[in-house]
Design a protein around this motif. Structure first.
Motif, PDB file in Angstrom:
ATOM      1  N   THR A 128      36.370  40.515  39.428  1.00  0.00           N
ATOM      2  CA  THR A 128      35.933  40.269  38.053  1.00  0.00           C
ATOM      3  C   THR A 128      37.048  40.612  37.067  1.00  0.00           C
ATOM      4  O   THR A 128      37.292  39.858  36.113  1.00  0.00           O
ATOM      5  CB  THR A 128      34.661  41.078  37.730  1.00  0.00           C
ATOM      6  N   ALA A 129      37.749  41.700  37.289  1.00  0.00           N
ATOM      7  CA  ALA A 129      38.874  42.074  36.415  1.00  0.00           C
ATOM      8  C   ALA A 129      39.976  41.021  36.476  1.00  0.00           C
ATOM      9  O   ALA A 129      40.565  40.664  35.440  1.00  0.00           O
ATOM     10  CB  ALA A 129      39.420  43.442  36.810  1.00  0.00           C
ATOM     11  N   ASP A 130      40.243  40.506  37.671  1.00  0.00           N
ATOM     12  CA  ASP A 130      41.257  39.445  37.807  1.00  0.00           C
ATOM     13  C   ASP A 130      40.835  38.185  37.053  1.00  0.00           C
ATOM     14  O   ASP A 130      41.646  37.536  36.399  1.00  0.00           O
ATOM     15  CB  ASP A 130      41.487  39.098  39.282  1.00  0.00           C
ATOM     16  N   MET A 131      39.567  37.832  37.135  1.00  0.00           N
ATOM     17  CA  MET A 131      39.073  36.638  36.447  1.00  0.00           C
ATOM     18  C   MET A 131      39.092  36.829  34.926  1.00  0.00           C
ATOM     19  O   MET A 131      39.384  35.888  34.189  1.00  0.00           O
ATOM     20  CB  MET A 131      37.661  36.286  36.918  1.00  0.00           C
ATOM     21  N   ARG A 132      38.810  38.020  34.462  1.00  0.00           N
ATOM     22  CA  ARG A 132      38.879  38.280  33.013  1.00  0.00           C
ATOM     23  C   ARG A 132      40.333  38.222  32.545  1.00  0.00           C
ATOM     24  O   ARG A 132      40.612  37.749  31.437  1.00  0.00           O
ATOM     25  CB  ARG A 132      38.230  39.617  32.657  1.00  0.00           C
ATOM     26  N   ALA A 133      41.266  38.657  33.381  1.00  0.00           N
ATOM     27  CA  ALA A 133      42.694  38.537  33.050  1.00  0.00           C
ATOM     28  C   ALA A 133      43.094  37.059  33.001  1.00  0.00           C
ATOM     29  O   ALA A 133      43.888  36.647  32.144  1.00  0.00           O
ATOM     30  CB  ALA A 133      43.545  39.287  34.072  1.00  0.00           C
ATOM     31  N   PHE A 134      42.534  36.261  33.915  1.00  0.00           N
ATOM     32  CA  PHE A 134      42.778  34.818  33.895  1.00  0.00           C
ATOM     33  C   PHE A 134      42.293  34.214  32.585  1.00  0.00           C
ATOM     34  O   PHE A 134      42.974  33.367  31.999  1.00  0.00           O
ATOM     35  CB  PHE A 134      42.081  34.137  35.083  1.00  0.00           C
ATOM     36  N   GLU A 135      41.118  34.622  32.122  1.00  0.00           N
ATOM     37  CA  GLU A 135      40.583  34.122  30.851  1.00  0.00           C
ATOM     38  C   GLU A 135      41.557  34.359  29.707  1.00  0.00           C
ATOM     39  O   GLU A 135      41.788  33.476  28.880  1.00  0.00           O
ATOM     40  CB  GLU A 135      39.269  34.824  30.495  1.00  0.00           C
ATOM     41  N   VAL A 136      42.110  35.564  29.662  1.00  0.00           N
ATOM     42  CA  VAL A 136      43.056  35.914  28.592  1.00  0.00           C
ATOM     43  C   VAL A 136      44.306  35.058  28.704  1.00  0.00           C
ATOM     44  O   VAL A 136      44.803  34.517  27.704  1.00  0.00           O
ATOM     45  CB  VAL A 136      43.400  37.423  28.644  1.00  0.00           C
ATOM     46  N   GLN A 137      44.821  34.902  29.909  1.00  0.00           N
ATOM     47  CA  GLN A 137      46.009  34.055  30.116  1.00  0.00           C
ATOM     48  C   GLN A 137      45.722  32.616  29.712  1.00  0.00           C
ATOM     49  O   GLN A 137      46.540  31.974  29.063  1.00  0.00           O
ATOM     50  CB  GLN A 137      46.451  34.079  31.575  1.00  0.00           C
ATOM     51  N   TYR A 138      44.574  32.102  30.117  1.00  0.00           N
ATOM     52  CA  TYR A 138      44.246  30.702  29.856  1.00  0.00           C
ATOM     53  C   TYR A 138      44.084  30.418  28.366  1.00  0.00           C
ATOM     54  O   TYR A 138      44.307  29.305  27.919  1.00  0.00           O
ATOM     55  CB  TYR A 138      42.974  30.296  30.612  1.00  0.00           C
ATOM     56  N   ALA A 139      43.731  31.419  27.605  1.00  0.00           N
ATOM     57  CA  ALA A 139      43.588  31.248  26.154  1.00  0.00           C
ATOM     58  C   ALA A 139      44.938  31.070  25.467  1.00  0.00           C
ATOM     59  O   ALA A 139      45.006  30.533  24.360  1.00  0.00           O
ATOM     60  CB  ALA A 139      42.850  32.440  25.557  1.00  0.00           C
ATOM     61  N   ASP A 140      46.022  31.479  26.112  1.00  0.00           N
ATOM     62  CA  ASP A 140      47.367  31.365  25.550  1.00  0.00           C
ATOM     63  C   ASP A 140      47.924  29.967  25.840  1.00  0.00           C
ATOM     64  O   ASP A 140      48.138  29.611  26.994  1.00  0.00           O
ATOM     65  CB  ASP A 140      48.277  32.427  26.172  1.00  0.00           C
TER      66      ASP A 140
END
Length: 178
Positions: A128-140
């Motif tokens: 879940t932490a990895d997926m939330r980090a992906f969300e942040v990256q994808y927003a950039d």
């Protein structure tokens, strides 16, 4: 050759971009279905078939029935780059139009899949932490745009390699004499 790159790249880009846009708008707010990826790559192959047409036309009309591998490959890769730009633009337009937060939707879908598999505890928390980090990256956009471009470019390079390899042989689908 630049004119052919722009012409055939635009045709391929409009095909793949319009289908991508339509599918994104039609399924707004939902994770891609089980066949979403297959439909996407099939659409790319259909659109990028313009590479074969462009190389054959260049060989038969402009080259008198002969084209070398490297110029054919360059033509194909150029078309792929132009089509990729259209692909990225269509993705950005479709997600902006629908308000789709793809990073969140995709991450939530993958987390749900892990839960359905029975993953729990520390492993689920780490995922879940990895997926939330992906969300942040994808927003950039500086991370997202090259990521989206990298979906179509390998397909274009593969189609270019195959087309250039086949059409460099003048006996493969020779030009018709009129």
């Amino acid at each position: 050759m630049l004119r052919q790159i722009l012409t055939y790249g635009t045709i391929a880009g409009l095909i793949v971009g319009s289908i991508l846009g339509a599918l994104t708008v039609a399924s707004a707010g939902q994770a891609p279905g089980p066949y979403g990826m297959a439909i996407g790559y099939l659409t790319m192959l259909i659109a990028l078939s313009t590479i074969f047409v462009a190389i054959k036309r260049r060989r038969d009309v402009d080259g008198g029935g002969v084209i070398r591998f490297w110029p054919a490959l360059g033509l194909g890769v150029g078309i792929s780059v132009v089509a990729g730009i259209f692909y990225v633009a269509a993705w950005e337009a479709a997600t902006a139009f629908t308000g789709l937060d793809f990073g969140r939707v995709y991450a939530d879908a993958l987390i749900a899949q892990e839960k359905a598999k029975g993953v729990s505890g520390a492993a689920l928390a780490r995922f879940t932490a990895d997926m939330r980090a992906f969300e942040v990256q994808y927003a950039d956009p500086l991370w997202r745009l090259p990521m989206v471009f990298s979906e179509i470019l390998p397909v274009g390079v593969l189609v270019s390699l195959i087309s250039a390899g086949l059409l460099a042989n003048r006996r493969f689908l020779p030009a018709r004499r009129v």
